[in-house]
Design an enzyme around this catalytic site. Structure first.
Site, PDB file in Angstrom:
ATOM      1  N   SER A 113       0.800  -1.211   0.000  1.00  4.74           N
ATOM      2  CA  SER A 113       0.000   0.000   0.000  1.00  4.74           C
ATOM      3  C   SER A 113       0.843   1.276   0.000  1.00  4.74           C
ATOM      4  CB  SER A 113      -0.949  -0.049   1.191  1.00  4.74           C
ATOM      5  OG  SER A 113      -1.823   1.029   1.149  1.00  4.74           O
ATOM      6  N   ASP A 277      -2.323   6.531  -3.492  1.00  4.25           N
ATOM      7  CA  ASP A 277      -1.198   5.855  -2.843  1.00  4.25           C
ATOM      8  C   ASP A 277      -0.595   4.751  -3.712  1.00  4.25           C
ATOM      9  OD1 ASP A 277      -3.278   4.044  -2.683  1.00  4.25           O
ATOM     10  OD2 ASP A 277      -2.568   3.204  -0.795  1.00  4.25           O
ATOM     11  N   ASP A 279      -0.965   1.514  -4.131  1.00  6.01           N
ATOM     12  CA  ASP A 279      -1.803   0.573  -4.879  1.00  6.01           C
ATOM     13  C   ASP A 279      -3.129   1.172  -5.332  1.00  6.01           C
ATOM     14  OD1 ASP A 279      -2.517   0.681  -2.186  1.00  6.01           O
ATOM     15  OD2 ASP A 279      -3.451  -1.293  -2.239  1.00  6.01           O
ATOM     16  N   ASP A 281      -5.689   2.677  -3.742  1.00  5.36           N
ATOM     17  CA  ASP A 281      -6.967   2.633  -3.035  1.00  5.36           C
ATOM     18  C   ASP A 281      -7.181   3.833  -2.108  1.00  5.36           C
ATOM     19  OD1 ASP A 281      -5.139   1.785  -1.175  1.00  5.36           O
ATOM     20  OD2 ASP A 281      -6.090  -0.143  -0.761  1.00  5.36           O
ATOM     21  N   LYS A 376     -11.532   0.095  -1.082  1.00  2.00           N
ATOM     22  CA  LYS A 376     -11.563   1.544  -1.205  1.00  2.00           C
ATOM     23  C   LYS A 376     -10.924   1.894  -2.544  1.00  2.00           C
ATOM     24  CE  LYS A 376      -7.521   2.069   1.825  1.00  2.00           C
ATOM     25  NZ  LYS A 376      -7.343   0.761   2.464  1.00  2.00           N
TER      26      LYS A 376
HETATM   27  C1  G16 Z   1      -5.299  -0.708   5.296  1.00  2.00           C
HETATM   28  C2  G16 Z   1      -6.731  -1.132   5.312  1.00  2.00           C
HETATM   29  C3  G16 Z   1      -7.588   0.010   5.748  1.00  2.00           C
HETATM   30  C4  G16 Z   1      -7.121   0.566   7.073  1.00  2.00           C
HETATM   31  C5  G16 Z   1      -5.667   0.949   6.960  1.00  2.00           C
HETATM   32  C6  G16 Z   1      -5.078   1.480   8.251  1.00  2.00           C
HETATM   33  O1  G16 Z   1      -5.129   0.271   4.305  1.00  2.00           O
HETATM   34  O2  G16 Z   1      -7.129  -1.557   4.033  1.00  2.00           O
HETATM   35  O3  G16 Z   1      -8.900  -0.437   5.812  1.00  2.00           O
HETATM   36  O4  G16 Z   1      -7.855   1.681   7.454  1.00  2.00           O
HETATM   37  O5  G16 Z   1      -4.929  -0.166   6.531  1.00  2.00           O
HETATM   38  O6  G16 Z   1      -4.495   0.502   8.962  1.00  2.00           O
HETATM   39  P1  G16 Z   1      -3.670   0.689  10.285  1.00  2.00           P
HETATM   40  O7  G16 Z   1      -4.223   1.884  11.004  1.00  2.00           O
HETATM   41  O8  G16 Z   1      -3.929  -0.604  10.985  1.00  2.00           O
HETATM   42  O9  G16 Z   1      -2.226   0.903   9.919  1.00  2.00           O
HETATM   43  P2  G16 Z   1      -4.045   0.119   3.178  1.00  2.00           P
HETATM   44  O10 G16 Z   1      -4.268   1.285   2.266  1.00  2.00           O
HETATM   45  O11 G16 Z   1      -2.735   0.177   3.929  1.00  2.00           O
HETATM   46  O12 G16 Z   1      -4.303  -1.210   2.561  1.00  2.00           O
END
Ligand code: G16
Length: 543
Positions: A113, A277, A279, A281, A376
């Site tokens: 991500s 970002d 990827d 999303d 997302k």
């Molecule tokens: C991922 C999840 C999201 C989440 C985010 C934050 O995002 O897909 O639903 O809100 O992590 O995670 P944390 O607060 O646990 O670091 P992404 O964009 O990193 O895949």
């Protein structure tokens, strides 16, 4: 097809986090590490016999090698077909869309991500189910169980598949189809939004900068914004995906997208600034002179979504993750529709979307999306903003001001304390839990606590319970502090402190957010004894 069986030993650190398995790239490059995890996914989903999988990633370092490995293991597990993005590139929402459109049994997304990429940085693997949504907790638990007992994996012995062109290839019983990463996604967006209205907006001189941060959305944004909607060439900057994202963090927030923020706060600012970002999303939205927090963006999009064809008949409901501000709840209330509060992680929205309880959902972590896919979707959010701006013909700043005057403003900020010792973080939480029952009624640093709890989610669709999802402290002043540990970091622990203070519709909406949140911040620090536990009070990132 020649299939080898390779003996292996379990790794003990393959527990998927908030969004798949994320580790340092070198960890993934250890012998059998990636292979163990991929085979464990096959074991957790009941094998691959006759199945179809979508495979793609954000182009980061090790993407290309990992894709070839996944193709070989898919073949060895009896998969009938894999659908792969050209050059191995697919954004996360594009994978979700392709799974749904082709009726595939699931998909592998290679990305960490917004985390940086490169041999010394981060890599990740995520598996999405047949409805296009990130694997639910019960599935990730099965994957983790499988990683702990794995003894061998099968792998097909064939040459690398050429992914540069578009077309079909075959290895034994496995068909490999390489697809244009953008085409299906673009046609989905065309069905959702009023492209003619957005074309007119650009034709009338509307100006925009989209910062793709050298990540996956570059080709998508160029094709959609410039080639299809007529935004001038050069609207998309940093549009070529690079394995190390040009050395930056592909994280669309004011800290990591600083050049865009600086432009938007300058006299030369275009009408709209946006970024996505690694990827594709996540998204960031900035108007001329005004940063839109992800929580506000969700609320504004929900309040205006009816202006886009796909949402013209109204929304079924709105969901937000718990740490996200309550701004969207106020919109749901006015619209007379359901408002849902879920744990952090997009996977928790899946059931609500599938059951038609919600149409739009979002998170403070810069994610917004809808029923159109089960992820997302950064560009979707940008296009919905464009659709709203094209119909309303007022500026982002005016839309925000009017929104606050109607619903009030939820001042909001997130503080991140990164790479702290896991034990330090655990002891802070242990102590905090023991204090919760005594907090209500106490005046701390000048604000009075109303209620305090540890968030537990009871899924209204399947009845599953997810506990331990963050600590919430509510204040009488209509403020809130939330404490949570990140589930996406790759080093030590990251403590997130989320601060929120509501200011009613007729209140002062012009304060600096950090000033408006100072009292809540002081109380939050004192309640968790931040300095005593971490030895510091200044976060690494404040967004
Ligand atoms: C991922 C999840 C999201 C989440 C985010 C934050 O995002 O897909 O639903 O809100 O992590 O995670 P944390 O607060 O646990 O670091 P992404 O964009 O990193 O895949």
């Amino acid at each position: 097809m020649i299939i080898k069986s390779v003996a292996t030993k379990p790794y003990d650190d393959q527990k998927p986090g908030t969004s798949g398995l994320r580790k340092k790239t070198r960890v993934f490059m250890q012998p059998n590490y990636l292979e163990n995890f991929i085979q464990s996914i096959f074991n957790a989903i009941g094998g691959g016999d006759g199945k179809t999988f979508v495979i793609g990633g954000d182009g980061r370092y090790f993407n290309a090698e990992a894709i070839q490995t996944i193709i070989r293991i898919s073949g060895a597990n009896g998969a009938a077909k894999v659908i792969v993005g050209q050059n191995g590139i697919l954004s996360t929402p594009a994978v979700s869309n392709l799974i749904r459109k082709t009726g595939a049994d699931g998909g592998f997304i290679l990305s960490a991500s917004h985390n940086p990429g490169g041999i010394e940085e981060d890599f990740g693997v995520k598996f999405n189910a047949s409805n296009g949504e990130p694997a639910a907790e019960r599935l990730t638990a099965r994957m983790f169980d499988a990683t702990r007992v794995i003894e061998s994996y099968p792998i097909a012995d064939f040459e690398d598949v050429d992914l540069h062109g578009i077309g079909k290839a075959r290895r034994g019983n496995l068909e490999i189809e390489t697809v244009d990463p953008v085409a299906d996604y673009l046609s989905l967006m065309e069905r959702l939004f009023d492209f003619d209205a957005i074309r007119k907006l650009f034709a009338n001189g509307f100006s925009m900068r989209f910062d793709a941060m050298h990540a996956v959305t570059g080709p998508y944004a160029q094709a959609i914004l410039e080639d299809c909607l007529g935004a001038p060439k050069g609207t998309v900057v940093n549009g070529v995906p690079k394995p190390d994202f040009g050395g930056g963090h592909p994280d669309p927030n004011p800290t990591w997208a600083k050049p865009l923020m600086d432009l938007m706060m300058s006299d030369d600012a275009p009408d709209l600034g946006a970024a996505s970002d690694g990827d594709g999303d996540r998204n960031m939205i900035v108007g001329r002179g005004v940063y839109v927090t992800p929580s506000d963006s969700l609320a504004v999009l929900a309040a205006n979504a009816h202006l886009a064809p796909a949402y013209a008949s109204g929304l079924a409901g709105i969901a937000r993750s718990m740490p996200t501000s309550a701004a969207s709840d106020r919109v749901a209330k006015r619209l007379g529709i359901g408002a849902y509060e879920t744990p952090t992680g997009w996977k928790f929205f899946g059931n609500l979307l599938d059951a038609d309880k919600v149409t739009i959902c979002g998170e403070e972590s810069a994610g917004t999306g809808s029923t159109h896919v089960r992820e997302k979707d950064g560009l979707w959010a940008v296009l919905l903003w464009l659709n709203v701006l094209a119909k309303r013909r007022i500026s982002v700043a005016e839309i925000i001001k009017e929104h606050w005057q109607t619903y009030g403003r939820n001042y909001y900020s997130r503080l991140d304390f990164e790479a702290i010792e896991t034990e330090e973080a655990n002891s802070l939480f242990r102590e905090l839990r023991t204090r919760l029952a005594d907090l209500p009624g106490q005046n701390i640093a000048g604000v009075t606590v109303n209620a305090a709890d540890e968030f537990s989610y009871n899924d209204p669709v399947d009845g599953s319970i997810s506990s331990g999802q963050g600590i919430r402290i509510f204040f009488e002043s209509e403020g809130r502090a939330v404490f949570r540990l990140s589930g996406t970091g790759t080093q030590g622990a990251t403590l997130r402190v989320y601060l929120e203070q509501y200011e009613p519709a007729d209140g002062d909406h012009t304060l600096d957010p950090q000033a408006a949140l100072k009292a809540i911040q002081n109380a939050a620090y004192e309640i968790c004894r931040l300095e005593a536990h971490l030895g510091r009070t200044e976060p690494d990132t404040r967004t």
